[in-house]
Design an enzyme around this catalytic site. Structure first.
Site, short mmCIF file in Angstrom:
data_model
loop_
_atom_site.label_atom_id
_atom_site.label_comp_id
_atom_site.label_asym_id
_atom_site.label_seq_id
_atom_site.Cartn_x
_atom_site.Cartn_y
_atom_site.Cartn_z
N LYS A 148 0.87 -1.17 -0.07
CA LYS A 148 0.08 -0.01 -0.02
C LYS A 148 0.97 1.17 0.00
O LYS A 148 0.72 2.02 -0.85
CB LYS A 148 -0.95 0.05 1.26
CG LYS A 148 -1.48 1.32 1.59
CD LYS A 148 -2.36 1.51 2.67
CE LYS A 148 -1.62 1.73 4.00
NZ LYS A 148 -1.48 3.12 4.05
N ASN A 149 1.90 1.30 0.96
CA ASN A 149 2.60 2.44 1.17
C ASN A 149 3.62 2.83 -0.13
O ASN A 149 4.13 4.00 -0.26
CB ASN A 149 3.58 2.50 2.30
CG ASN A 149 2.43 2.68 3.63
OD1 ASN A 149 1.43 2.97 3.43
ND2 ASN A 149 3.13 2.48 4.66
N CYS A 166 -3.83 13.04 13.56
CA CYS A 166 -4.55 11.71 13.32
C CYS A 166 -4.54 10.92 14.42
O CYS A 166 -3.86 11.19 15.64
CB CYS A 166 -4.06 11.01 11.99
SG CYS A 166 -2.49 10.23 12.40
N ARG A 186 1.56 14.32 13.49
CA ARG A 186 2.03 14.31 12.05
C ARG A 186 1.95 15.48 11.45
O ARG A 186 1.15 15.87 10.36
CB ARG A 186 1.28 13.35 11.45
CG ARG A 186 1.33 11.90 12.02
CD ARG A 186 0.54 10.70 11.44
NE ARG A 186 1.39 10.32 10.30
CZ ARG A 186 0.77 9.13 9.68
NH1 ARG A 186 -0.43 8.64 10.08
NH2 ARG A 186 1.40 8.64 8.84
N ASP A 221 5.17 0.64 11.81
CA ASP A 221 3.73 -0.18 11.39
C ASP A 221 3.77 -1.52 11.71
O ASP A 221 2.63 -2.13 11.68
CB ASP A 221 3.71 0.14 9.77
CG ASP A 221 3.22 1.44 9.50
OD1 ASP A 221 3.03 2.20 10.29
OD2 ASP A 221 3.53 1.75 8.22
N ARG A 255 -8.45 -0.41 5.04
CA ARG A 255 -7.75 0.62 4.45
C ARG A 255 -6.28 0.17 3.96
O ARG A 255 -5.72 0.45 3.10
CB ARG A 255 -7.45 1.87 5.41
CG ARG A 255 -8.37 2.81 5.80
CD ARG A 255 -8.17 3.92 6.45
NE ARG A 255 -6.96 4.62 5.72
CZ ARG A 255 -6.46 5.71 6.12
NH1 ARG A 255 -6.70 6.18 7.54
NH2 ARG A 255 -5.27 6.27 5.64
C1 UD1 Z 1 4.73 6.86 6.24
C2 UD1 Z 1 3.83 5.50 6.15
C3 UD1 Z 1 3.25 5.11 7.44
C4 UD1 Z 1 4.51 4.83 8.36
C5 UD1 Z 1 5.26 6.08 8.48
C6 UD1 Z 1 6.52 5.95 9.26
C7 UD1 Z 1 2.95 6.03 3.93
C8 UD1 Z 1 1.67 6.26 2.96
N1 UD1 Z 1 2.63 5.88 5.16
O1 UD1 Z 1 3.89 7.74 6.66
O2 UD1 Z 1 2.52 4.05 7.45
O3 UD1 Z 1 4.10 4.95 9.71
O4 UD1 Z 1 5.81 6.37 7.10
O5 UD1 Z 1 7.27 4.73 9.03
O6 UD1 Z 1 3.73 5.50 3.58
N2 UD1 Z 1 7.23 14.45 10.56
C9 UD1 Z 1 7.30 15.68 10.81
N3 UD1 Z 1 7.21 16.66 9.92
C10 UD1 Z 1 6.88 16.56 8.36
C11 UD1 Z 1 6.90 14.95 8.30
C12 UD1 Z 1 7.11 14.08 9.42
O7 UD1 Z 1 7.73 16.27 11.81
O8 UD1 Z 1 6.84 17.23 7.70
C13 UD1 Z 1 7.33 13.38 11.58
C14 UD1 Z 1 5.97 12.83 11.81
O9 UD1 Z 1 5.04 13.31 12.60
C15 UD1 Z 1 6.44 11.38 12.45
C16 UD1 Z 1 7.67 11.22 11.66
O10 UD1 Z 1 8.30 12.57 11.35
O11 UD1 Z 1 6.57 11.59 13.92
C17 UD1 Z 1 7.88 10.28 10.58
O12 UD1 Z 1 6.76 10.45 9.68
P1 UD1 Z 1 6.84 10.07 8.15
O13 UD1 Z 1 8.21 9.38 7.79
O14 UD1 Z 1 6.84 11.41 7.47
O15 UD1 Z 1 5.61 9.28 7.92
P2 UD1 Z 1 4.47 9.25 6.78
O16 UD1 Z 1 5.21 9.56 5.48
O17 UD1 Z 1 3.34 10.22 7.02
#
Ligand code: UD1
Length: 419
Positions: A22-23, A117, A122, A305, A397
């Site tokens: 999915k990701n 969320c 996030r 995850d 999902r």
């Molecule tokens: C992706 C995955 C999700 C997984 C996560 C971490 C998808 C669709 N989802 O989510 O299943 O749990 O990676 O492996 O691929 N952060 C910030 N600022 C930002 C972006 C992120 O502070 O601009 C923080 C987030 O709050 C979180 C951490 O960084 O604490 C990791 O987030 P991130 O790697 O961005 O996860 P996603 O891409 O949302």
């Protein structure tokens, strides 16, 4: 609404094949915006999030259709809108990665900010900082990010933390930017690598995907491509934990073992057999489970995850396991639900101590997010009597045909209408 009913106690045995990731699929689908030619993807999982991505692309003017069961054609001959609405982004945060490719293609993007969320705040600050570094003007108005750039230009970006989504967003914005972009402290996840592979097939010049430094040399335009999405390593880890907690013997035909090093290591420490043989990866357990210590970390560390699923499994280990969640600040919602089933879990900040083995007994429990739901199903598989999991739309999902797959391994699991 539907609920899942799990009658615990049956060891899982047999062979199962994973769906596509999915990701990986979601950002790759967004990459279709970068070309006016068709992008054909195979091994796309039939999931609610994939449908949401199809809906979003359709709203933007992309001709999006299923060619067969797991093949999708996405054709962005013309992009007719530059807006991703709150309605869509709030149901699926991953929609936010539309920002980069939409801006690259049309010079404009208006994308709702996702908000919080169930598992934490996030924020998207890293996405924004990266897109800005490529020369885009950014404004926040009425809950939306409005980005505008006649032509993006390459830049040097250092990510505060290796965010998966930010890396993907910046990568897609940079492939057609003028000049060279360097993303430092980039996410190394296999899903980022799969996205880079598709982009390269489409004509992008990218090196270093899978390392901390990704370099992109902007090209004038991208073209169509065909790509098979990688198997879902999170589904794999979930099946592994399910097989282990039931004392089963399961072979996953297409488990990407190279993406599961950390998970296999922790399962082995817990006394589970994880072996690659000619047929796939076999997970088996004959003896009691041993406690382990683990921390969730960016790839190649242990994936957040799979934390809930591992916690469920460790309720059956003989001793105290220590789980530290370092990625999301609020990702222990399943612990209270597991406790209702009889688990003994002590919480302190980002750390949970799971004392086992606990006798789990089936109970009505509630899914709070996708992976937490899977943790509760895993607990249900080992619990006495019946577990009823409500709010399974979370599950749909991200897990394709989960009940059918588990049933084929001997689990007694079925769907029913909630009253
Ligand atoms: C992706 C995955 C999700 C997984 C996560 C971490 C998808 C669709 N989802 O989510 O299943 O749990 O990676 O492996 O691929 N952060 C910030 N600022 C930002 C972006 C992120 O502070 O601009 C923080 C987030 O709050 C979180 C951490 O960084 O604490 C990791 O987030 P991130 O790697 O961005 O996860 P996603 O891409 O949302």
């Amino acid at each position: 609404m539907e609920k899942m009913i799990i009658h615990g106690g049956a060891p899982l045995r047999g062979t199962v094949t994973l769906s596509g990731s999915k990701n990986a699929a979601l950002p790759i689908m967004m990459a279709s915006l970068l070309t006016s030619e068709p992008l054909v993807l195979s091994n796309v999982p039939r999931l609610r999030d994939v449908k949401t991505a199809m809906d979003l692309l359709t709203q933007l003017g992309v001709a999006a259709r299923w060619i067969d069961d797991h093949r999708v054609e996405l054709h962005a001959a013309k992009v007719t809108s530059h807006e991703a609405s709150y309605e869509l982004v709030k149901t699926m945060r991953a929609s936010f990665v539309v920002l980069g490719p939409l801006l690259a293609r049309t010079g404009r993007a208006r994308v709702s900010t996702p908000g919080g969320c169930a598992i934490g705040a996030r924020p998207v600050n890293l996405h924004i900082a990266g897109i800005r570094a490529l020369g885009s003007k950014i404004q926040f108005r009425h809950g939306y990010v409005e980005a505008h750039a006649e032509k993006l230009t390459g830049g040097r970006i250092w990510l505060d933390s290796p965010s998966v989504g930010a890396t993907e967003n910046i990568l897609m914005a940079a492939v057609t930017a003028r000049g060279r972009t360097v993303i430092e402290n980039a996410a190394r996840e296999p899903e980022v690598q799969d996205l880079a592979r598709v982009l390269v097939k489409m004509g992008a010049k990218i090196s270093g995907a899978g390392t901390h430094v990704i370099e992109i040399e902007g090209v004038e335009r991208l073209h169509g491509a065909e790509h098979e999405v990688i198997p879902d390593r999170i589904e794999a880890g979930s099946m592994m934990a399910a097989a282990a907690i039931t004392g089963g013997d399961v072979t996953i035909t297409n488990a990407p073992i190279e993406h599961l090093e950390a998970v296999a290591t922790k399962l082995r420490e817990a006394g589970v057999t994880v072996e690659a043989n000619g047929k796939g990866v076999r997970i088996a357990r004959n003896n009691g489970l041993k406690p382990v210590e683990l921390r969730t970390l960016p790839y190649p560390g242990f994936p957040t995850d799979l934390q809930a699923q591992m916690m469920a499994m460790l309720t059956q280990a003989d001793g105290s396991s220590v789980i530290t969640e370092t990625i999301f600040e609020n990702r222990f919602m399943h612990a209270q639900e597991l406790a209702r089933m009889g688990a003994d879990i002590l919480m302190k900040g980002p750390t949970a101590v799971v004392r086992g083995p606990s006798k789990l007994s089936g109970a009505p429990v509630m899914a709070t997010d996708l992976r937490a739901s899977m943790g509760l199903i895993i607990a249900g598989l080992a619990a006495e009597h019946t577990t009823e999991l409500s709010r399974i739309y979370h599950l749909d999902r991200g897990y394709e045909a989960l009940d059918a797959k588990l049933s084929s391994l001997g689990a007694r699991i079925e769907r029913a209408q909630e009253q």
